[in-house]
Design a protein around this motif. Structure first.
Motif, PDB file in Angstrom:
ATOM      1  N   HIS A  95      -1.007   6.783   1.871  1.00 54.71           N
ATOM      2  CA  HIS A  95       0.452   6.735   2.006  1.00 54.71           C
ATOM      3  C   HIS A  95       0.843   5.862   3.200  1.00 54.71           C
ATOM      4  O   HIS A  95       1.712   4.985   3.090  1.00 54.71           O
ATOM      5  CB  HIS A  95       0.982   8.164   2.168  1.00 54.71           C
ATOM      6  CG  HIS A  95       2.458   8.276   2.208  1.00 54.71           C
ATOM      7  ND1 HIS A  95       3.191   8.029   3.353  1.00 54.71           N
ATOM      8  CD2 HIS A  95       3.350   8.628   1.252  1.00 54.71           C
ATOM      9  CE1 HIS A  95       4.471   8.216   3.100  1.00 54.71           C
ATOM     10  NE2 HIS A  95       4.593   8.577   1.823  1.00 54.71           N
ATOM     11  N   ASP A  96       0.198   6.090   4.349  1.00 55.52           N
ATOM     12  CA  ASP A  96       0.498   5.303   5.559  1.00 55.52           C
ATOM     13  C   ASP A  96       0.161   3.832   5.356  1.00 55.52           C
ATOM     14  O   ASP A  96       0.905   2.948   5.793  1.00 55.52           O
ATOM     15  CB  ASP A  96      -0.273   5.852   6.764  1.00 55.52           C
ATOM     16  CG  ASP A  96       0.179   7.238   7.179  1.00 55.52           C
ATOM     17  OD1 ASP A  96       1.300   7.648   6.815  1.00 55.52           O
ATOM     18  OD2 ASP A  96      -0.607   7.919   7.874  1.00 55.52           O
ATOM     19  N   ASP A  97      -0.975   3.572   4.709  1.00 55.01           N
ATOM     20  CA  ASP A  97      -1.354   2.190   4.428  1.00 55.01           C
ATOM     21  C   ASP A  97      -0.306   1.515   3.551  1.00 55.01           C
ATOM     22  O   ASP A  97       0.090   0.375   3.810  1.00 55.01           O
ATOM     23  CB  ASP A  97      -2.725   2.132   3.745  1.00 55.01           C
ATOM     24  CG  ASP A  97      -3.080   0.716   3.337  1.00 55.01           C
ATOM     25  OD1 ASP A  97      -3.414  -0.098   4.230  1.00 55.01           O
ATOM     26  OD2 ASP A  97      -2.996   0.401   2.130  1.00 55.01           O
ATOM     27  N   MET A 129      -6.266   6.747   8.683  1.00 56.90           N
ATOM     28  CA  MET A 129      -4.970   6.442   8.109  1.00 56.90           C
ATOM     29  C   MET A 129      -4.994   6.840   6.627  1.00 56.90           C
ATOM     30  O   MET A 129      -5.941   6.546   5.913  1.00 56.90           O
ATOM     31  CB  MET A 129      -4.668   4.955   8.252  1.00 56.90           C
ATOM     32  CG  MET A 129      -3.366   4.550   7.590  1.00 56.90           C
ATOM     33  SD  MET A 129      -2.982   2.777   7.628  1.00 56.90           S
ATOM     34  CE  MET A 129      -3.127   2.386   9.333  1.00 56.90           C
ATOM     35  N   SER A 130      -3.941   7.461   6.190  1.00 55.95           N
ATOM     36  CA  SER A 130      -3.854   7.880   4.788  1.00 55.95           C
ATOM     37  C   SER A 130      -3.459   6.712   3.885  1.00 55.95           C
ATOM     38  O   SER A 130      -2.943   5.692   4.354  1.00 55.95           O
ATOM     39  CB  SER A 130      -2.824   9.001   4.642  1.00 55.95           C
ATOM     40  OG  SER A 130      -1.519   8.479   4.834  1.00 55.95           O
ATOM     41  N   VAL A 138       2.865   2.177   3.272  1.00 56.13           N
ATOM     42  CA  VAL A 138       4.066   1.902   4.070  1.00 56.13           C
ATOM     43  C   VAL A 138       3.857   0.639   4.901  1.00 56.13           C
ATOM     44  O   VAL A 138       4.736  -0.242   4.946  1.00 56.13           O
ATOM     45  CB  VAL A 138       4.440   3.115   4.949  1.00 56.13           C
ATOM     46  CG1 VAL A 138       5.521   2.756   5.959  1.00 56.13           C
ATOM     47  CG2 VAL A 138       4.891   4.287   4.067  1.00 56.13           C
ATOM     48  N   LEU A 139       2.715   0.515   5.564  1.00 55.15           N
ATOM     49  CA  LEU A 139       2.436  -0.677   6.368  1.00 55.15           C
ATOM     50  C   LEU A 139       2.393  -1.943   5.516  1.00 55.15           C
ATOM     51  O   LEU A 139       2.945  -2.981   5.898  1.00 55.15           O
ATOM     52  CB  LEU A 139       1.114  -0.515   7.126  1.00 55.15           C
ATOM     53  CG  LEU A 139       1.145   0.415   8.323  1.00 55.15           C
ATOM     54  CD1 LEU A 139      -0.257   0.568   8.906  1.00 55.15           C
ATOM     55  CD2 LEU A 139       2.099  -0.097   9.386  1.00 55.15           C
ATOM     56  N   LYS A 174       5.969  -2.771   4.455  1.00 56.39           N
ATOM     57  CA  LYS A 174       6.763  -3.280   5.585  1.00 56.39           C
ATOM     58  C   LYS A 174       6.388  -4.715   5.911  1.00 56.39           C
ATOM     59  O   LYS A 174       7.219  -5.499   6.352  1.00 56.39           O
ATOM     60  CB  LYS A 174       6.596  -2.386   6.808  1.00 56.39           C
ATOM     61  CG  LYS A 174       7.372  -1.096   6.697  1.00 56.39           C
ATOM     62  CD  LYS A 174       7.253  -0.263   7.956  1.00 56.39           C
ATOM     63  CE  LYS A 174       8.149   0.968   7.845  1.00 56.39           C
ATOM     64  NZ  LYS A 174       8.046   1.828   9.039  1.00 56.39           N
ATOM     65  N   THR A 195      -7.008   2.383   0.729  1.00 60.85           N
ATOM     66  CA  THR A 195      -5.885   1.468   0.903  1.00 60.85           C
ATOM     67  C   THR A 195      -5.331   1.062  -0.463  1.00 60.85           C
ATOM     68  O   THR A 195      -6.012   1.229  -1.485  1.00 60.85           O
ATOM     69  CB  THR A 195      -6.322   0.181   1.642  1.00 60.85           C
ATOM     70  OG1 THR A 195      -7.270  -0.516   0.826  1.00 60.85           O
ATOM     71  CG2 THR A 195      -6.930   0.491   3.017  1.00 60.85           C
ATOM     72  N   PRO A 199       6.005  12.487   0.323  1.00 63.41           N
ATOM     73  CA  PRO A 199       4.658  12.355   0.878  1.00 63.41           C
ATOM     74  C   PRO A 199       3.585  12.263  -0.211  1.00 63.41           C
ATOM     75  O   PRO A 199       2.513  11.721   0.026  1.00 63.41           O
ATOM     76  CB  PRO A 199       4.468  13.636   1.703  1.00 63.41           C
ATOM     77  CG  PRO A 199       5.834  14.175   1.935  1.00 63.41           C
ATOM     78  CD  PRO A 199       6.691  13.683   0.806  1.00 63.41           C
TER      79      PRO A 199
END
Length: 171
Positions: free
Chosen positions: A4-6, A1-2, A8-9, A12, A82, A32
């Motif tokens: 960026h993805d972390d 997981m990038s 977002v999670l 959220k 992260t 991105p």
């Protein structure tokens, strides 16, 4: 997981400050590269308020460029896995305290503020210092000092005061 993805999670899952949280998520959806300093105009940053609950105090840094008393924090780096890791890295680098531990439960607050390089969308954590902690000033600081919780308002701006209040509520 990038990273960026972390981010977002994490965002959220963050239940506070819904309007600001949405601004962060919109930024990341559009950019991105939005986690890093080269993202011009605005980017996500991570910070950690270092606390010593046994002595009722927080460690603040007199930021070299801004000449303000602030929590430890700054830009995310490519090797940060992260947001929490970025905040912890910044806390350790700027405080000189190796054994910091982030408070559980994710970010304490979000804070959007303008700096000389860009708008920072700061994700703010809190980190507990060990009882035997010895701070060490970094090259990014003019000074590093412990303040009692009730002293913070006399040296720092409202964003730091809100972070201390959120951290105390979490403790």
């Amino acid at each position: 997981m990038s990273l960026h993805d972390d981010a977002v999670l994490v965002l959220k899952g963050y239940e506070g400050q819904p309007e600001l949280r949405e601004l962060y998520l919109e930024h990341l959806a559009a950019r991105p590269d939005g986690m890093y300093k080269p993202c011009t105009g605005v980017h996500v940053t991570a910070s950690a308020l270092v606390v010593d609950p046994t002595r009722g105090r927080v460690l603040l840094t007199l930021h070299r460029k801004l000449n303000m008393w602030l929590q430890m924090g700054g830009h995310c780096e490519e090797h940060d896995a992260t947001l929490a890791a970025a905040a912890l890295r910044e806390g350790v680098e700027e405080s000189g305290i190796d054994r910091l531990a982030l408070l559980p439960g994710g970010p304490v607050r979000l804070d959007r503020h303008e700096t000389p390089c860009a708008w920072h969308l700061d994700v703010q954590y809190a980190a507990v210092a060990p009882a035997d902690a010895v701070e060490r000033i970094s090259e990014e600081s003019l000074d590093l000092r412990w303040f009692a919780y009730d002293e913070v308002g006399s040296v720092a701006d409202a964003s730091v005061v809100r972070l201390v209040e959120g951290t105390l509520a979490r403790l």
